[in-house]
Design a protein around this motif. Structure first.
Motif, PDB file in Angstrom:
ATOM      1  N   MET A   1      32.694  42.273  51.393  1.00 36.26           N
ATOM      2  CA  MET A   1      33.525  42.829  50.483  1.00 36.26           C
ATOM      3  C   MET A   1      34.324  41.733  49.725  1.00 36.26           C
ATOM      4  SD  MET A   1      36.996  44.392  52.277  1.00 36.26           S
ATOM      5  CE  MET A   1      37.560  42.504  52.814  1.00 36.26           C
ATOM      6  N   LEU A   2      34.395  40.467  50.168  1.00 33.05           N
ATOM      7  CA  LEU A   2      34.943  39.252  49.696  1.00 33.05           C
ATOM      8  C   LEU A   2      34.334  38.996  48.579  1.00 33.05           C
ATOM      9  CD1 LEU A   2      37.539  37.299  49.942  1.00 33.05           C
ATOM     10  CD2 LEU A   2      35.516  35.708  50.969  1.00 33.05           C
ATOM     11  N   ILE A   3      32.970  39.051  48.576  1.00 28.90           N
ATOM     12  CA  ILE A   3      32.037  38.748  47.440  1.00 28.90           C
ATOM     13  C   ILE A   3      32.282  39.696  46.071  1.00 28.90           C
ATOM     14  CG2 ILE A   3      29.803  38.575  46.455  1.00 28.90           C
ATOM     15  CD1 ILE A   3      28.933  37.301  49.313  1.00 28.90           C
ATOM     16  N   PHE A   4      32.302  40.902  46.392  1.00 25.97           N
ATOM     17  CA  PHE A   4      32.452  42.025  45.532  1.00 25.97           C
ATOM     18  C   PHE A   4      33.904  42.036  44.967  1.00 25.97           C
ATOM     19  CE2 PHE A   4      29.100  44.358  47.896  1.00 25.97           C
ATOM     20  CZ  PHE A   4      28.146  43.927  47.030  1.00 25.97           C
ATOM     21  N   ARG A   5      34.847  41.584  45.696  1.00 28.21           N
ATOM     22  CA  ARG A   5      36.275  41.378  45.311  1.00 28.21           C
ATOM     23  C   ARG A   5      36.260  40.348  44.195  1.00 28.21           C
ATOM     24  NH1 ARG A   5      40.198  45.190  44.595  1.00 28.21           N
ATOM     25  NH2 ARG A   5      42.154  44.502  44.773  1.00 28.21           N
ATOM     26  N   LEU A   6      35.629  38.958  44.632  1.00 25.77           N
ATOM     27  CA  LEU A   6      35.602  38.075  43.599  1.00 25.77           C
ATOM     28  C   LEU A   6      34.978  38.436  42.076  1.00 25.77           C
ATOM     29  CD1 LEU A   6      35.879  35.045  43.066  1.00 25.77           C
ATOM     30  CD2 LEU A   6      33.822  34.522  43.955  1.00 25.77           C
ATOM     31  N   ILE A   7      33.896  39.229  42.495  1.00 28.42           N
ATOM     32  CA  ILE A   7      33.122  39.604  41.214  1.00 28.42           C
ATOM     33  C   ILE A   7      34.334  40.367  40.377  1.00 28.42           C
ATOM     34  CG2 ILE A   7      31.403  41.198  40.249  1.00 28.42           C
ATOM     35  CD1 ILE A   7      29.700  40.068  42.573  1.00 28.42           C
ATOM     36  N   GLN A   8      34.860  41.376  40.870  1.00 29.26           N
ATOM     37  CA  GLN A   8      35.811  42.218  40.155  1.00 29.26           C
ATOM     38  C   GLN A   8      36.852  41.385  39.446  1.00 29.26           C
ATOM     39  OE1 GLN A   8      37.634  45.389  42.930  1.00 29.26           O
ATOM     40  NE2 GLN A   8      37.082  46.514  41.101  1.00 29.26           N
ATOM     41  N   GLY A   9      37.314  40.192  40.203  1.00 30.13           N
ATOM     42  CA  GLY A   9      38.346  39.366  39.407  1.00 30.13           C
ATOM     43  C   GLY A   9      37.887  38.614  38.392  1.00 30.13           C
ATOM     44  N   LEU A  10      36.550  38.302  38.642  1.00 29.61           N
ATOM     45  CA  LEU A  10      35.786  37.502  37.262  1.00 29.61           C
ATOM     46  C   LEU A  10      35.776  38.394  35.933  1.00 29.61           C
ATOM     47  CD1 LEU A  10      32.766  35.995  39.139  1.00 29.61           C
ATOM     48  CD2 LEU A  10      34.623  34.712  38.143  1.00 29.61           C
ATOM     49  N   VAL A  11      35.580  39.837  36.244  1.00 33.43           N
ATOM     50  CA  VAL A  11      35.576  40.479  34.814  1.00 33.43           C
ATOM     51  C   VAL A  11      36.706  41.503  34.573  1.00 33.43           C
ATOM     52  CG1 VAL A  11      32.865  40.495  35.004  1.00 33.43           C
ATOM     53  CG2 VAL A  11      34.275  42.267  36.479  1.00 33.43           C
ATOM     54  N   SER A  12      37.661  41.687  35.383  1.00 30.11           N
ATOM     55  CA  SER A  12      38.575  42.931  35.423  1.00 30.11           C
ATOM     56  C   SER A  12      39.821  42.267  34.418  1.00 30.11           C
ATOM     57  CB  SER A  12      39.166  43.286  36.681  1.00 30.11           C
ATOM     58  OG  SER A  12      39.781  42.178  37.191  1.00 30.11           O
ATOM     59  N   LYS A  13      40.197  40.955  34.530  1.00 30.79           N
ATOM     60  CA  LYS A  13      41.254  40.317  33.841  1.00 30.79           C
ATOM     61  C   LYS A  13      40.530  40.156  32.481  1.00 30.79           C
ATOM     62  CE  LYS A  13      44.918  37.150  33.504  1.00 30.79           C
ATOM     63  NZ  LYS A  13      45.774  36.126  34.127  1.00 30.79           N
ATOM     64  N   ALA A  14      39.346  39.814  32.399  1.00 26.50           N
ATOM     65  CA  ALA A  14      38.609  39.579  31.100  1.00 26.50           C
ATOM     66  C   ALA A  14      38.537  40.658  30.204  1.00 26.50           C
ATOM     67  CB  ALA A  14      37.381  38.830  31.434  1.00 26.50           C
ATOM     68  N   GLY A  15      38.216  41.890  30.977  1.00 29.54           N
ATOM     69  CA  GLY A  15      38.276  43.222  30.357  1.00 29.54           C
ATOM     70  C   GLY A  15      39.587  43.472  29.618  1.00 29.54           C
ATOM     71  N   TRP A  16      40.845  43.306  30.643  1.00 33.80           N
ATOM     72  CA  TRP A  16      41.828  43.537  30.265  1.00 33.80           C
ATOM     73  C   TRP A  16      42.491  42.781  28.849  1.00 33.80           C
ATOM     74  CZ3 TRP A  16      46.926  41.050  29.870  1.00 33.80           C
ATOM     75  CH2 TRP A  16      47.873  41.881  29.676  1.00 33.80           C
ATOM     76  N   LEU A  17      41.960  41.413  29.158  1.00 35.20           N
ATOM     77  CA  LEU A  17      42.287  40.856  27.820  1.00 35.20           C
ATOM     78  C   LEU A  17      41.785  40.873  26.281  1.00 35.20           C
ATOM     79  CD1 LEU A  17      42.605  37.092  29.629  1.00 35.20           C
ATOM     80  CD2 LEU A  17      44.422  38.081  28.611  1.00 35.20           C
ATOM     81  N   ILE A  18      40.530  41.507  26.828  1.00 37.28           N
ATOM     82  CA  ILE A  18      39.741  42.155  25.494  1.00 37.28           C
ATOM     83  C   ILE A  18      40.326  43.233  24.879  1.00 37.28           C
ATOM     84  CG2 ILE A  18      37.484  42.681  24.679  1.00 37.28           C
ATOM     85  CD1 ILE A  18      36.019  40.910  26.747  1.00 37.28           C
ATOM     86  N   GLY A  19      40.667  44.280  25.896  1.00 35.87           N
ATOM     87  CA  GLY A  19      41.555  45.340  25.384  1.00 35.87           C
ATOM     88  C   GLY A  19      42.793  44.882  24.479  1.00 35.87           C
ATOM     89  N   TYR A  20      43.436  43.939  24.956  1.00 41.40           N
ATOM     90  CA  TYR A  20      44.549  43.427  24.442  1.00 41.40           C
ATOM     91  C   TYR A  20      44.096  42.801  22.885  1.00 41.40           C
ATOM     92  CZ  TYR A  20      48.943  40.825  23.837  1.00 41.40           C
ATOM     93  OH  TYR A  20      50.352  40.233  23.290  1.00 41.40           O
ATOM     94  N   ILE A  21      43.120  42.122  23.042  1.00 44.08           N
ATOM     95  CA  ILE A  21      42.683  41.466  21.549  1.00 44.08           C
ATOM     96  C   ILE A  21      42.297  42.361  20.722  1.00 44.08           C
ATOM     97  CG2 ILE A  21      41.102  40.102  20.513  1.00 44.08           C
ATOM     98  CD1 ILE A  21      40.839  38.429  23.406  1.00 44.08           C
ATOM     99  N   LEU A  22      41.836  43.331  21.327  1.00 40.16           N
ATOM    100  CA  LEU A  22      41.136  44.490  20.130  1.00 40.16           C
ATOM    101  C   LEU A  22      42.233  45.389  19.559  1.00 40.16           C
ATOM    102  CD1 LEU A  22      37.892  46.169  21.944  1.00 40.16           C
ATOM    103  CD2 LEU A  22      38.103  45.233  19.547  1.00 40.16           C
TER     104      LEU A  22
END
Length: 549
Positions: free
Chosen positions: A197-218
């Motif tokens: 569970m901890l590993i999958f949560r870490l992976i979510q953190g790696l990509v989720s904020k990045a996706g949020w920032l890309i949406g902001y940039i777009l």
């Protein structure tokens, strides 16, 4: 040759296409909420006590109420009653129903206590990662690690996303982060143990904020210059909408696995954006892909119902290529004013993250109705956006920003001393604190870029905002460990941190009505020009009509 901004003035800076794309990308901001603050519900820690074999049968035989059972069989309130149990065999038949432990203590000495080696009993109708994996007592730090892991992912992801999005494009990066985020979220919901569970949560953190920032940039690259700041603010308002939605979904689904699955599933729908959201024409132009950029611009013009003038059929980058300056981390601390800006901005990013996440986590430990408290505290974030819109171009940035930090700090300090029975006053202080830190959080996002020259602007924003994720890593340990010492101690710490942040903001120059600085010299003169503005003497010079000779 025209720029994209020149063309948008003719085909629409914020018309049907931009509004449609803005709505679609705001849904990504809404879906980011459960990852950022979902710990309140996923990691909810209910009242608990050691599981003692035989207690349930004895309680049933004696007809005890829950209060009587706790009084007779639990060592006491607080950590002692939650993490220790009487070393007694509750199955022995000699135990009576009226004070069953009275005859077991020799000479009135206290009974020996032992660890909760049989697990715990939790007073909750639902479940959380705490109740399922027993993240209490000696293992309570594992809950802190769970939330810190997602912030570690935020830190790494946001540090690398700028390069990746500039190298490979906004759209493919957005779709890849959405796919990984959705997949890891579902895998976390079915994780069989804490480690996975901890590993999958870490992976979510790696990509989720990045996706949020890309949406902001777009969305900021699709709209015209006059709307860029407004859509940026309301993109963050969409995050607040996500808070309200999360409170309702968590109330309807009190079991953490179903909650995690439900808030993750909509992310798969965002993969449909492959057909709905085009690549940024600004990025295409920067990559010398002018034909593809013009094709997208014509699509925008068609969607907006505006003709594209023939004189605007060729494009050039928004910024002409000039002298190439290579930014360095040393440039952020090399000169006095930029060094001051960097240190103050880093501290304010850190403060905003610690207070924002910390107040939400602390609210989850208050022991009242967590769903209503979460909902009401989210509502007060809406005025924050309107406060910013109404003040930044009238009053300026510095004073509203400093005041919001001070209000947040003062509200936390007041909450320490307000008695429990004055519930309405405690709620008022909590709402003021939440609104204050929300204004401060959104303000630092806006002002950060205005305090650096062009060639280190992106680097400055990247380095300073990274302190936001460092704060997020430390906040769970700060809140949960200090609460074990004294429930109000985190609020006292938040008060000091917030008041210092407000005072430091007053040392920054005001940027209202000023163009973005281009050079280090312009930044170094920002404070000086503000101080000397009122002392400037204007001399009228009359031009002579007769030649000097």
């Amino acid at each position: 040759m025209p720029t994209v901004d020149d063309i948008l003035e003719h085909i629409g800076e914020f018309n049907f296409f931009q509004k449609q794309t803005f709505f679609l990308l705001c849904l990504i901001s809404v879906a980011f909420t459960p990852i950022y603050v979902g710990i309140v519900f996923l990691g909810f820690t209910p009242d608990h006590r050691c599981r003692s074999p035989g207690v349930a049968e004895l309680s049933r035989r004696c007809g005890w109420s829950l209060a009587e059972e706790l009084n007779y069989t639990v060592p006491g309130p607080g950590p002692e009653g939650q993490c220790l149990r009487y070393a007694v065999d509750w199955n022995q038949s000699s135990l009576g129903c009226l004070d069953p432990l009275a005859g077991l203590a020799a000479n009135g000495s206290p009974l020996p206590l032992g660890p909760c080696d049989q697990g715990w009993v939790y007073d909750t109708p639902g479940s959380s990662i705490v109740t399922e994996f027993n993240l209490v007592c000696a293992d309570s730090w594992m809950l802190d690690l769970f939330q810190s892991a997602v912030n570690v992912g935020f830190f790494i992801g946001s540090m690398s996303i700028g390069y990746i999005a500039d190298r490979f494009g906004r759209k493919p990066c957005l779709l890849i982060t959405i796919l990984i985020n959705a997949s890891s979220g579902v895998l976390m919901a079915i994780a069989p143990n804490y480690t996975s569970m901890l590993i999958f949560r870490l992976i979510q953190g790696l990509v989720s904020k990045a996706g949020w920032l890309i949406g902001y940039i777009l969305i900021t690259e699709f709209v015209g210059l006059n709307y860029r700041r407004t859509v940026g603010i309301f993109y963050q308002v969409a995050f607040t909408v996500g808070l309200l939605v999360l409170a309702g979904v968590a109330y309807a689904l009190p079991h953490w696995r179903w909650l995690q699955f439900t808030v993750t599933l909509p992310n798969f729908c965002f993969l449909l954006y492959y057909w709905c959201v085009p690549e940024s024409p600004r990025w295409l132009i920067s990559q010398n892909k002018n034909a593809k950029a013009m094709k997208i611009i014509k699509h925008i013009a068609k969607k907006n119902g505006k003709p594209l003038p023939g004189s605007l059929q060729s494009l050039r980058p928004d910024e002409e290529a000039g002298e190439k300056l290579n930014p360095s981390f040393l440039d952020l601390v090399r000169t006095p004013q930029i060094r001051k800006h960097t240190l103050i901005l880093m501290y304010n990013w850190f403060t905003s993250s610690v207070l924002y996440q910390g107040l939400i986590m602390h609210m989850g430990l208050a022991g009242s109705n967590i769903y209503l408290d979460f909902f009401y505290s989210a509502l007060v974030e809406f005025p924050a956006a309107f406060i910013i819109i109404l003040t930044i171009d009238r009053i300026g940035r510095r004073y509203p920003w400093a005041m919001s930090n001070m209000v947040a700090g003062a509200a936390c300090l007041a909450s320490v001393f307000i008695p429990e029975d004055l519930f309405w006053l405690r709620v008022t202080a909590a709402c003021l604190g939440r609104m204050g830190i929300t204004v401060a959080y959104e303000m630092v996002c806006l002002v950060n870029a205005e305090l650096y020259p062009t060639f280190i602007r992106n680097l400055g924003v990247l380095v300073c905002s990274s302190m936001c994720d460092i704060g997020g890593i430390l906040t769970p340990f700060l809140v949960y460990r200090l609460t074990d010492i004294w429930h109000e101690l985190p609020l006292a710490v938040f008060a000091v941190v917030g008041l210092i942040a407000g005072g430091l903001v007053l040392l920054l120059p005001e940027t209202k009505g000023k163009t973005l600085p281009e050079t280090i010299e312009e930044v170094e003169n920002m404070q000086r020009s503000g101080k000397n503005k009122d002392k400037m003497i204007y001399i009228e010079v009359k031009k002579l009509d007769t030649p000097l000779n």
